[in-house]
Design a protein around this motif. Structure first.
Motif, PDB file in Angstrom:
ATOM      1  N   GLN A 235       0.950  -1.140  -0.023  1.00  9.26           N
ATOM      2  CA  GLN A 235      -0.028  -0.011  -0.080  1.00  9.26           C
ATOM      3  C   GLN A 235       0.770   1.215   0.014  1.00  9.26           C
ATOM      4  OE1 GLN A 235      -3.655   0.950   2.136  1.00  9.26           O
ATOM      5  NE2 GLN A 235      -2.470  -0.105   3.816  1.00  9.26           N
ATOM      6  N   ILE A 236       1.672   1.369   0.799  1.00  9.21           N
ATOM      7  CA  ILE A 236       2.636   2.540   1.150  1.00  9.21           C
ATOM      8  C   ILE A 236       3.598   2.735  -0.140  1.00  9.21           C
ATOM      9  CG2 ILE A 236       4.209   3.837   2.469  1.00  9.21           C
ATOM     10  CD1 ILE A 236       3.063   2.526   5.158  1.00  9.21           C
TER      11      ILE A 236
ATOM     12  N   GLU B  73      11.038  -6.643  -3.050  1.00  9.87           N
ATOM     13  CA  GLU B  73       9.882  -7.541  -2.564  1.00  9.87           C
ATOM     14  C   GLU B  73      10.114  -9.067  -2.282  1.00  9.87           C
ATOM     15  OE1 GLU B  73       6.848  -7.482  -1.487  1.00  9.87           O
ATOM     16  OE2 GLU B  73       6.014  -5.340  -1.889  1.00  9.87           O
TER      17      GLU B  73
ATOM     18  N   ASN C 107       6.738  -1.681  10.684  1.00  6.81           N
ATOM     19  CA  ASN C 107       6.449  -1.476  12.118  1.00  6.81           C
ATOM     20  C   ASN C 107       7.028  -2.840  12.678  1.00  6.81           C
ATOM     21  OD1 ASN C 107       5.373   0.976  13.200  1.00  6.81           O
ATOM     22  ND2 ASN C 107       3.348   0.460  11.980  1.00  6.81           N
TER      23      ASN C 107
HETATM   24  P1  NAI Z   1       1.282  -3.903   2.916  1.00  8.91           P
HETATM   25  O1  NAI Z   1       1.204  -4.948   3.693  1.00  8.91           O
HETATM   26  O2  NAI Z   1       0.218  -2.976   2.094  1.00  8.91           O
HETATM   27  O3  NAI Z   1       2.876  -3.846   2.195  1.00  8.91           O
HETATM   28  C1  NAI Z   1       3.787  -4.334   2.775  1.00  8.91           C
HETATM   29  C2  NAI Z   1       4.709  -5.039   1.614  1.00  8.91           C
HETATM   30  O4  NAI Z   1       5.716  -5.456   2.163  1.00  8.91           O
HETATM   31  C3  NAI Z   1       3.870  -6.233   0.972  1.00  8.91           C
HETATM   32  O5  NAI Z   1       4.010  -5.990  -0.505  1.00  8.91           O
HETATM   33  C4  NAI Z   1       4.852  -7.330   1.390  1.00  8.91           C
HETATM   34  O6  NAI Z   1       4.823  -8.430   0.275  1.00  8.91           O
HETATM   35  C5  NAI Z   1       6.328  -6.731   1.545  1.00  8.91           C
HETATM   36  N1  NAI Z   1       7.123  -7.448   2.407  1.00  8.91           N
HETATM   37  C6  NAI Z   1       7.115  -8.128   3.433  1.00  8.91           C
HETATM   38  N2  NAI Z   1       8.128  -8.736   3.930  1.00  8.91           N
HETATM   39  C7  NAI Z   1       8.991  -8.155   3.093  1.00  8.91           C
HETATM   40  C8  NAI Z   1      10.534  -8.297   3.081  1.00  8.91           C
HETATM   41  N3  NAI Z   1      11.011  -9.154   3.881  1.00  8.91           N
HETATM   42  N4  NAI Z   1      11.300  -7.782   2.218  1.00  8.91           N
HETATM   43  C9  NAI Z   1      10.678  -6.930   1.232  1.00  8.91           C
HETATM   44  N5  NAI Z   1       9.209  -6.751   1.356  1.00  8.91           N
HETATM   45  C10 NAI Z   1       8.749  -7.364   2.028  1.00  8.91           C
HETATM   46  O7  NAI Z   1       1.712  -2.714   4.289  1.00  8.91           O
HETATM   47  P2  NAI Z   1       1.896  -1.093   4.218  1.00  8.91           P
HETATM   48  O8  NAI Z   1       0.342  -0.607   4.475  1.00  8.91           O
HETATM   49  O9  NAI Z   1       2.381  -0.790   3.105  1.00  8.91           O
HETATM   50  O10 NAI Z   1       2.498  -0.874   5.315  1.00  8.91           O
HETATM   51  C11 NAI Z   1       3.969  -1.112   5.550  1.00  8.91           C
HETATM   52  C12 NAI Z   1       4.292  -0.940   6.951  1.00  8.91           C
HETATM   53  O11 NAI Z   1       4.503   0.236   7.349  1.00  8.91           O
HETATM   54  C13 NAI Z   1       3.582  -2.032   7.996  1.00  8.91           C
HETATM   55  O12 NAI Z   1       4.703  -2.542   8.787  1.00  8.91           O
HETATM   56  C14 NAI Z   1       2.923  -0.849   8.571  1.00  8.91           C
HETATM   57  O13 NAI Z   1       2.527  -1.170  10.045  1.00  8.91           O
HETATM   58  C15 NAI Z   1       3.897   0.512   8.434  1.00  8.91           C
HETATM   59  N6  NAI Z   1       3.287   1.826   8.805  1.00  8.91           N
HETATM   60  C16 NAI Z   1       4.202   2.627   9.510  1.00  8.91           C
HETATM   61  C17 NAI Z   1       3.880   3.870   9.790  1.00  8.91           C
HETATM   62  C18 NAI Z   1       4.645   4.702  10.660  1.00  8.91           C
HETATM   63  O14 NAI Z   1       4.187   5.974  10.784  1.00  8.91           O
HETATM   64  N7  NAI Z   1       5.973   4.601  10.893  1.00  8.91           N
HETATM   65  C19 NAI Z   1       2.576   4.322   9.133  1.00  8.91           C
HETATM   66  C20 NAI Z   1       1.936   3.616   8.511  1.00  8.91           C
HETATM   67  C21 NAI Z   1       2.294   2.137   8.281  1.00  8.91           C
END
Ligand code: NAI
Length: 325
Positions: free
Chosen positions: A15-16, A42, A131
């Protein structure tokens, strides 16, 4: 011709990542005169989706995009990287304890810390978004002994921006009128958004709002904003998170506004009595590509209690991953 800057993004098909890649490619992070090569990482099951992201990036025909690498190999994604935005992380599964989540992610971030150590540019700037971001950044820098720990930061800019938005709404002013907001501690519900040093149109913010609002409304609203977005959208904040990541890296690279500061989670040097080494959010000023913790702020009893509570949570997280740091 200017040499392109290499920007690695992990979790780039998430998503991000889907927001971030396009904004960086269009020049919104490093400016219109800095060509970038995006190096997208990825996990294998998401490589198909990542291919689609790569195709769309090319279809945008951004003048600032000098190339795209899409891979499931960390050493390729981090090769000579000048910036690394570590967004990919394991989400919390059903029935998963917070402790397990911490450990699952600790494995990812220790491996990525090593890969950065071995492959990235020596001046790489790392932003951890995935996170638990602060502790993941701690693990990453401890696994990158050849890189300066100051090159590793975690994102609390979204919380900082949320705090600005809440204070702006309460005072009926624009966010442009606000200076010196601070977000202390962990990117979690223990974080402490602090308006003690804020000014709004040059007036001290504490003189414009009452203490009860700060304690019972402002602080919990900012702390719980992530949960409120999930409730409303059904999925977690993505566009605002990507926007905050752009703000964080842009200010780090190009400088924070001269009359203001920003919040970044950075390895603590013991400032304000916070345990050295943990990745804690402080008010920082950025200049010539470096951040510096703002010193000498007066800390009230009220603030001290909250700063200590969020520090205690980070110490607990650190103890949970001791074997990996
Ligand atoms: P998402 O689940 O949509 O995307 C995460 C992506 O990371 C997925 O495409 C997944 O295949 C990939 N991934 C997983 N393990 C991996 C690895 N070892 N190497 C490379 N890619 C990998 O999640 P989203 O919404 O994009 O969020 C990502 C992270 O950001 C989450 O942990 C979320 O909690 C965190 N987050 C942090 C914020 C902050 O303020 N610090 C704010 C919002 C989200």
């Amino acid at each position: 011709m200017t040499q392109p800057t290499r920007v690695a993004i992990t979790g780039a098909a998430g998503q991000i990542g889907y927001q971030l890649a396009f904004r960086i490619a269009s020049g919104q992070m490093l400016g219109p005169n800095t060509p970038v090569i995006l190096q997208l990482l990825e996990i294998p099951p998401a490589l198909g989706a990542l291919k689609g992201v790569e195709m769309e990036l090319l279809d945008c025909a951004f003048p600032t995009l000098a190339g795209v690498v899409a891979t499931d190999k960390a050493e390729e994604a981090f090769a000579d990287a000048h910036y690394a935005l570590l967004v990919g992380a394991k989400p919390r599964g059903a029935g998963m304890e917070r402790k397990d989540l911490l450990l699952e992610n600790a494995k990812i971030f220790s491996a990525q810390g090593k890969a950065l150590n071995d492959n990235a540019d020596r001046q790489v700037r790392v932003l951890v978004v995935g996170n638990p971001a602060n502790t993941n950044a701690l693990i990453a820098y401890r696994n990158a002994p050849d890189l300066d720990p100051a090159r590793f930061t975690a994102m609390t800019r979204l919380d900082h921006n949320r705090a600005l938005a809440q204070l702006a709404a309460k005072t009926g002013k624009s966010v442009n009128a606000i200076r010196q907001m601070t977000l202390w501690g962990n990117h979690s519900a223990t974080q402490y958004p602090d308006i003690s040093h804020c000014t709004v149109d040059g007036k001290p913010a504490p003189s414009l709002v009452d203490e009860t609002w700060v304690r019972d409304d402002f602080i919990p609203t900012v702390q719980q904003r992530g949960a409120a977005i999930i409730k409303a959208r059904g999925v977690s904040s993505a566009a605002s998170a990507a926007s905050a990541a752009i703000d964080h890296v842009r200010d780090w690279a190009l400088g924070s506004p001269a009359d203001d500061w920003v919040s970044m989670a950075v390895p603590s040097d013991g400032s304000y009595g916070i345990t050295e080494g943990i990745v804690y959010s402080f008010p920082v000023r950025c200049k010539q590509g470096r951040w510096e913790i703002v010193q000498g702020l007066e800390i009230s009893e009220f603030s001290r209690t909250r700063m200590k509570a969020t520090e205690a949570e980070l110490l607990e997280e650190r103890d949970g991953v001791r074997d990996l740091i």
